[in-house]
Motif scaffolding. Structure first.
Motif, PDB file in Angstrom:
ATOM      1  N   ARG A   1     -18.935   5.422   5.595  1.00  0.00           N
ATOM      2  CA  ARG A   1     -17.702   4.626   5.632  1.00  0.00           C
ATOM      3  C   ARG A   1     -17.963   3.121   5.715  1.00  0.00           C
ATOM      4  O   ARG A   1     -17.109   2.315   5.342  1.00  0.00           O
ATOM      5  CB  ARG A   1     -16.838   5.047   6.837  1.00  0.00           C
ATOM      6  CG  ARG A   1     -16.104   6.347   6.620  1.00  0.00           C
ATOM      7  CD  ARG A   1     -14.945   6.155   5.624  1.00  0.00           C
ATOM      8  NE  ARG A   1     -14.418   7.452   5.209  1.00  0.00           N
ATOM      9  CZ  ARG A   1     -14.819   8.101   4.107  1.00  0.00           C
ATOM     10  NH1 ARG A   1     -15.712   7.566   3.279  1.00  0.00           N
ATOM     11  NH2 ARG A   1     -14.324   9.266   3.807  1.00  0.00           N
ATOM     12  N   GLU A   2     -19.150   2.738   6.222  1.00  0.00           N
ATOM     13  CA  GLU A   2     -19.476   1.306   6.288  1.00  0.00           C
ATOM     14  C   GLU A   2     -19.479   0.689   4.896  1.00  0.00           C
ATOM     15  O   GLU A   2     -19.356  -0.525   4.753  1.00  0.00           O
ATOM     16  CB  GLU A   2     -20.873   1.107   6.911  1.00  0.00           C
ATOM     17  CG  GLU A   2     -20.952   1.509   8.358  1.00  0.00           C
ATOM     18  CD  GLU A   2     -20.492   0.423   9.321  1.00  0.00           C
ATOM     19  OE1 GLU A   2     -20.949  -0.720   9.203  1.00  0.00           O
ATOM     20  OE2 GLU A   2     -19.652   0.739  10.189  1.00  0.00           O
ATOM     21  N   PHE A   3     -19.664   1.535   3.878  1.00  0.00           N
ATOM     22  CA  PHE A   3     -19.800   1.020   2.516  1.00  0.00           C
ATOM     23  C   PHE A   3     -18.591   1.341   1.651  1.00  0.00           C
ATOM     24  O   PHE A   3     -18.648   1.225   0.440  1.00  0.00           O
ATOM     25  CB  PHE A   3     -21.079   1.583   1.868  1.00  0.00           C
ATOM     26  CG  PHE A   3     -22.324   1.129   2.583  1.00  0.00           C
ATOM     27  CD1 PHE A   3     -22.794  -0.165   2.419  1.00  0.00           C
ATOM     28  CD2 PHE A   3     -23.008   1.985   3.437  1.00  0.00           C
ATOM     29  CE1 PHE A   3     -23.925  -0.600   3.086  1.00  0.00           C
ATOM     30  CE2 PHE A   3     -24.143   1.563   4.109  1.00  0.00           C
ATOM     31  CZ  PHE A   3     -24.607   0.270   3.932  1.00  0.00           C
ATOM     32  N   SER A   4     -17.505   1.797   2.275  1.00  0.00           N
ATOM     33  CA  SER A   4     -16.330   2.094   1.459  1.00  0.00           C
ATOM     34  C   SER A   4     -15.082   1.455   2.048  1.00  0.00           C
ATOM     35  O   SER A   4     -15.042   1.079   3.216  1.00  0.00           O
ATOM     36  CB  SER A   4     -16.156   3.607   1.280  1.00  0.00           C
ATOM     37  OG  SER A   4     -16.119   4.251   2.521  1.00  0.00           O
ATOM     38  N   SER A   5     -14.078   1.342   1.211  1.00  0.00           N
ATOM     39  CA  SER A   5     -12.814   0.725   1.602  1.00  0.00           C
ATOM     40  C   SER A   5     -11.720   1.739   1.296  1.00  0.00           C
ATOM     41  O   SER A   5     -11.734   2.365   0.240  1.00  0.00           O
ATOM     42  CB  SER A   5     -12.627  -0.535   0.764  1.00  0.00           C
ATOM     43  OG  SER A   5     -11.414  -1.160   1.092  1.00  0.00           O
ATOM     44  N   SER A   6     -10.776   1.888   2.209  1.00  0.00           N
ATOM     45  CA  SER A   6      -9.748   2.900   1.942  1.00  0.00           C
ATOM     46  C   SER A   6      -8.584   2.283   1.191  1.00  0.00           C
ATOM     47  O   SER A   6      -8.288   1.092   1.329  1.00  0.00           O
ATOM     48  CB  SER A   6      -9.274   3.541   3.248  1.00  0.00           C
ATOM     49  OG  SER A   6      -8.464   2.640   3.946  1.00  0.00           O
ATOM     50  N   LYS A   7      -7.966   3.082   0.364  1.00  0.00           N
ATOM     51  CA  LYS A   7      -6.775   2.657  -0.373  1.00  0.00           C
ATOM     52  C   LYS A   7      -5.678   3.671  -0.104  1.00  0.00           C
ATOM     53  O   LYS A   7      -5.873   4.875  -0.273  1.00  0.00           O
ATOM     54  CB  LYS A   7      -7.081   2.599  -1.866  1.00  0.00           C
ATOM     55  CG  LYS A   7      -5.861   2.219  -2.693  1.00  0.00           C
ATOM     56  CD  LYS A   7      -6.187   2.187  -4.173  1.00  0.00           C
ATOM     57  CE  LYS A   7      -6.881   0.884  -4.536  1.00  0.00           C
ATOM     58  NZ  LYS A   7      -7.339   0.875  -5.925  1.00  0.00           N
ATOM     59  N   THR A   8      -4.516   3.179   0.338  1.00  0.00           N
ATOM     60  CA  THR A   8      -3.390   4.072   0.586  1.00  0.00           C
ATOM     61  C   THR A   8      -2.465   4.033  -0.622  1.00  0.00           C
ATOM     62  O   THR A   8      -2.038   2.958  -1.037  1.00  0.00           O
ATOM     63  CB  THR A   8      -2.605   3.601   1.828  1.00  0.00           C
ATOM     64  OG1 THR A   8      -3.537   3.339   2.858  1.00  0.00           O
ATOM     65  CG2 THR A   8      -1.629   4.651   2.289  1.00  0.00           C
ATOM     66  N   VAL A   9      -2.186   5.186  -1.167  1.00  0.00           N
ATOM     67  CA  VAL A   9      -1.295   5.295  -2.331  1.00  0.00           C
ATOM     68  C   VAL A   9      -0.042   6.017  -1.867  1.00  0.00           C
ATOM     69  O   VAL A   9      -0.131   7.087  -1.249  1.00  0.00           O
ATOM     70  CB  VAL A   9      -1.980   6.072  -3.471  1.00  0.00           C
ATOM     71  CG1 VAL A   9      -1.068   6.175  -4.681  1.00  0.00           C
ATOM     72  CG2 VAL A   9      -3.293   5.410  -3.838  1.00  0.00           C
ATOM     73  N   GLN A  10       1.147   5.427  -2.116  1.00  0.00           N
ATOM     74  CA  GLN A  10       2.415   6.012  -1.642  1.00  0.00           C
ATOM     75  C   GLN A  10       3.311   6.287  -2.844  1.00  0.00           C
ATOM     76  O   GLN A  10       3.460   5.433  -3.713  1.00  0.00           O
ATOM     77  CB  GLN A  10       3.117   5.044  -0.696  1.00  0.00           C
ATOM     78  CG  GLN A  10       2.209   4.564   0.414  1.00  0.00           C
ATOM     79  CD  GLN A  10       2.890   3.574   1.341  1.00  0.00           C
ATOM     80  OE1 GLN A  10       4.116   3.518   1.416  1.00  0.00           O
ATOM     81  NE2 GLN A  10       2.105   2.789   2.048  1.00  0.00           N
TER      82      GLN A  10
END
Ligand code: TXE
Length: 508
Positions: free
Chosen positions: A480-489
């Motif tokens: 997770r240190e190397f990823s970014s979350s994206k929230t899709v609604q």
């Protein structure tokens, strides 16, 4: 293509940087010479990468990220290439262990263990690449669903120290790759060979050119240029707390994500009801493994006042049996320190401890007899009666020096454990599960070992509190240190908006 430019009859390895899958020499600067700290012999030369080389490496990583294919591959495909990478590294374990042993001064026998760890880390990261997934929310409202994905952050700068050159690299590199990032590695200027060789092996395993780049050079120049490069999105650093503060400041100016794994001053707390035989062995191992040049070294032994005298005598007797000597001798337990200046720093701690009134129980000096005169060898050292306010009790020595103090009861053990700015790891030994849990709850550190020490698995997150750093590496959290979350609604049907409905054509 190999980064080794030449290996002369004297067996000095000469390396270029590794950029976009090919060697790239640094023009106009003196190469960096590495002398084996056990013998003083010249063993390797690395390029001193200037800003032009750093720029070329970041641009190569940028292209491999922005144009792909690496971040666009399926998880299964990235996992397959990482598994192949693990297999290729596995086939070269002995050679890589010999390089790290020679450049660090650590026993070859123990460097082999490091390389087993490297393979295990890459294999575990491969499993994460295959199984990672997002989350979804389906109960929020009628006709409304949301999901979160995890996207690779981009180009990662990985800055690695000298105490476990290949192993610490493997706590970062395969996780960055599993997340879909491309990387530029800056190994320590003292121990760069294994990182360069591992970059070659990544290429041989089929990981595309530009995904793994390595620039060699000094921290304040090459390292700093890398962190400050606008093409870098995330920085993962392992090293000293002082340098970590500078790295965090530079990353902060660029608003880059930063992970910092810094020093430690672990306490090894032994209660009277513990398995004392196992605890004594572990106390010696935790203090002197890797010459004490280990961020999780059990450099403070806190011993229950009721058993202190006998237990400390046992630990001292066992420390006396350790063999300090040539790293390539299979009988060696403790090798050479990283360099002369570091040995001087460790000896300065020893002098300071004596002045502060601690009692020297064993060691305390440089070793020069028995063929050790040309190396930076230090006798395993134990001080008793170390005051909790003294430097030896609070500061990281990063050498084979164990500070012993006594405690009276669990609260006292917790208080003493936390009497340092560091908070990376600690250990507690007891047969009472209630005591074990209470003490582990009170210890302010990212890791607590109960009835074991310097243990672990790639599945288990690793990192510190307080001056020991920010973030976690290894395991799922390491990914997770190397990823970014994206929230899709997503909403279907009627949407109840707080503004009045816009007038229709007819209503105008
Ligand atoms: O570390 P540095 P050093 C501790 C240990 C040791 C002390 C000093 O106490 O005695 O640190 O060791 C790069 N921008 N640890 O001086 O300077 C450097 O080139 C970017 C604990 O070797 O922190 C190397 O690659 N990078 C530790 C790496 O940082 C920079 C392991 C570590 O070097 C830089 C090592 C800069 N301005 C030492 N300056 C652990 N946590 O295991 C340096 N570097």
């Amino acid at each position: 293509m190999s980064n080794v430019i030449a290996s002369s009859s004297t067996n000095v390895r000469r390396y270029a940087n590794h950029v976009d899958g090919a060697p790239l020499d640094a023009s106009g600067s003196e190469p960096i010479a590495r002398h084996d700290p056990a013998s003083g012999r010249l063993v390797a030369q690395y390029a001193d990468a200037g800003p032009d080389v750093v720029d070329a490496a970041v641009l190569a990583a940028r292209r491999a990220f922005d144009d792909g294919p690496w971040p666009l591959l399926s998880g299964a495909e990235r996992a397959r290439l990482l598994r192949r990478f693990a297999t290729v590294v596995d086939g070269e374990r002995e050679r890589l262990a010999a390089l790290d042993s020679q450049e660090v001064g650590k026993p070859l026998r123990l460097a082999r263990g490091d390389l087993e760890g490297v393979v295990a880390q890459i294999e575990f990261a491969a499993s994460l690449a295959h199984t990672d997934h997002g989350s979804s929310w389906t109960q929020l409202d009628t006709g409304f669903v949301a999901y979160a994905t995890h996207e690779p952050l981009g180009v990662a700068a990985l800055i690695v120290p000298w105490n476990f050159p290949a192993l610490i690299l493997s706590q970062k590199l395969p996780y960055a790759l599993a997340a879909g990032c491309t990387v530029v590695v800056k190994p320590s200027e003292l121990t760069s060979s294994s990182a360069l060789e591992i970059a070659d092996l990544a290429l041989a395993a089929g990981i595309p050119p530009g995904v793994v780049n390595v620039v060699t050079g000094y921290g304040p120049t090459t390292g700093q240029a890398l962190i400050e490069h606008p093409g870098v999105d995330v920085v993962s650093f392992t090293g000293s707390t002082a340098t970590g503060r500078e790295v965090a400041a530079a990353a902060g100016r660029g608003l880059k994500r930063v992970g910092l794994e810094l020093g430690g001053k672990a306490a090894n707390v032994v209660f009277a009801d513990a398995d004392l035989d196992a605890a004594a062995d572990a106390a010696v191992f935790a203090a002197f493994f890797n010459q004490g040049e280990c961020c999780v070294s059990g450099s403070r032994l806190l011993i229950d006042v009721r058993i202190a005298e006998d237990f400390v005598a046992t630990v001292v007797a066992r420390a006396a049996t350790l063999v300090t000597g040539a790293p390539d001798d299979e009988a060696t337990d403790v090798g050479a320190l990283i360099h002369e200046r570091h040995l001087d720093k460790v000896l300065d701690h020893v002098a300071g401890a004596t002045e502060a009134g601690a009692h020297l129980l064993i060691g305390g000096a440089r070793l020069t007899g028995g063929g050790l005169a040309d190396g930076a060898f230090m006798a395993p050292t134990i001080f008793g009666g170390v005051d909790a306010g003294s430097r030896l009790f609070r500061e990281e020595v990063f050498g084979p020096v164990l500070a012993v103090a006594t405690f009276d009861g669990a609260d006292d053990a917790i208080r003493l454990t936390n009497a340092t700015d560091y908070g990376l790891s600690n250990a507690v030994w007891t047969s009472d599960v209630g005591t074990a849990l209470a003490v582990s709850e009170g210890m302010r550190s990212g890791t607590v070992w109960i009835n074991t020490n310097i243990d672990g698995s790639p599945a288990l997150a690793f990192g510190g509190m307080k001056a020991s750093g920010i973030g976690r590496e290894v395991g799922f959290e390491g990914l997770r240190e190397f990823s970014s979350s994206k929230t899709v609604q997503l909403r279907r049907g009627d949407r109840a908006l707080p503004f009045p409905r816009a007038a229709t054509e007819e209503g105008r």
